[in-house]
Design an enzyme around this catalytic site. Structure first.
Site, PDB file in Angstrom:
ATOM      1  N   LEU A 102      37.730  44.613  40.939  1.00 52.63           N
ATOM      2  CA  LEU A 102      37.677  43.278  40.375  1.00 52.63           C
ATOM      3  C   LEU A 102      38.554  42.364  41.344  1.00 52.63           C
ATOM      4  O   LEU A 102      39.933  42.867  41.605  1.00 52.63           O
ATOM      5  CB  LEU A 102      38.111  43.083  38.987  1.00 52.63           C
ATOM      6  CG  LEU A 102      37.143  43.632  37.829  1.00 52.63           C
ATOM      7  CD1 LEU A 102      37.651  43.768  36.585  1.00 52.63           C
ATOM      8  CD2 LEU A 102      35.448  43.071  37.906  1.00 52.63           C
ATOM      9  N   ASP A 103      38.164  41.231  41.667  1.00 50.28           N
ATOM     10  CA  ASP A 103      39.189  40.369  42.258  1.00 50.28           C
ATOM     11  C   ASP A 103      40.414  40.307  41.632  1.00 50.28           C
ATOM     12  O   ASP A 103      40.565  40.180  40.394  1.00 50.28           O
ATOM     13  CB  ASP A 103      38.402  39.083  42.625  1.00 50.28           C
ATOM     14  CG  ASP A 103      37.136  39.132  43.292  1.00 50.28           C
ATOM     15  OD1 ASP A 103      36.961  39.589  43.854  1.00 50.28           O
ATOM     16  OD2 ASP A 103      36.517  38.386  43.036  1.00 50.28           O
ATOM     17  N   LYS A 104      41.545  39.629  42.231  1.00 53.67           N
ATOM     18  CA  LYS A 104      42.650  39.599  41.578  1.00 53.67           C
ATOM     19  C   LYS A 104      42.760  38.580  40.558  1.00 53.67           C
ATOM     20  O   LYS A 104      43.442  38.747  39.533  1.00 53.67           O
ATOM     21  CB  LYS A 104      43.760  39.264  42.811  1.00 53.67           C
ATOM     22  CG  LYS A 104      45.190  38.618  42.218  1.00 53.67           C
ATOM     23  CD  LYS A 104      46.234  38.179  43.412  1.00 53.67           C
ATOM     24  CE  LYS A 104      47.621  38.266  42.941  1.00 53.67           C
ATOM     25  NZ  LYS A 104      48.424  37.842  43.903  1.00 53.67           N
TER      26      LYS A 104
END
Length: 243
Positions: A102-104
């Protein structure tokens, strides 16, 4: 399995700490004291105790994490805080890794495990395990956007995404500065895919949260940064969908 490895896997300390407790005679194998941590033991058949406490061996562990924003989906990083930094001592020693990314700045459902086979199957393009996201999107998301996603939208690099299902929960209104609230189910996991799909139809995602992966639903009782072990039913359903 070497006794030292089993004790480390079960959370009984670092390599040096385990050597010390073995040397001190605190470890017993089938009710006999052990002084050699290198001996071979059977994790499920032998009875092993440390200072009188029975050692419970588990080969695999499966966690559901509600990933918060600002944390990266990695096992280590010299600059950023990772999802493994959120684990307590009882789980940190299992050498877990995130299943996918999952993206930051994205939050929500992330599975952590040390079961490489299950992780591979969940991520395999051939399995087409669906992933559903909740998102807030600037402007009005329309039926035409849903039709484009269902047909397979073309991303900026020319890649044509697999058909995806878009559900508009709240219609946005640019004039009222109101964002659209949607759910999007995709069958793959390309880099920044949800954001890039909306960019392809001229929209911008301002908030993104994964709420399901296959049959596994994010436990809404988990606050961002919290986690729990999967139930037997949840694990069985994940294993079934990846057969």
């Amino acid at each position: 399995m070497r006794l030292e490895k089993l004790l480390a896997h079960a959370g009984h300390g670092s390599r040096s700490e385990i050597k010390r407790i073995v040397k001190n005679g605190w470890v017993r194998l089938n009710d006999r004291p052990v002084k050699d941590g290198g001996i071979q033991v059977h994790p499920l058949q032998d009875r092993i105790t440390v200072d009188g406490q029975l050692v419970h061996y588990r080969e695999f562990i499966y966690l559901m994490l509600n990933k918060p924003q600002g944390v990266i989906s990695a096992t280590e990083d010299s600059r950023e805080r990772t999802v493994l930094d959120l684990l307590d001592e009882a789980h940190a020693h299992f050498e877990l890794f995130p299943v996918g990314r999952l993206d930051k700045d994205t939050e929500g459902l992330l599975v952590l495990t040390n079961d490489g086979k299950l992780a591979h199957n969940l991520l395999s393009p051939r399995k087409h395990v669906p992933k559903t996201y909740f998102a807030e999107v600037e402007g009005a998301v329309t039926e035409e956007d849903g039709e484009a996603f269902q047909a397979g939208v073309t991303l900026e690099d020319g890649y044509v995404a697999m058909p995806a299902k878009l559900t508009v929960l709240v219609a946005g209104d640019p004039a009222a500065n109101r964002v659209s609230k949607i759910e999007l189910t995709i069958m793959e996991g390309k880099f920044h895919q949800v954001k890039r799909m909306f960019e392809a139809v001229g929209k911008k995602v301002v908030f993104l949260k994964r709420i399901s992966m296959g049959p596994l639903l994010l436990d809404e009782r988990l606050s961002p940064g919290s986690y729990r072990e999967l139930t037997e039913t949840e694990l069985a359903e994940l294993q079934q969908v990846t057969k």
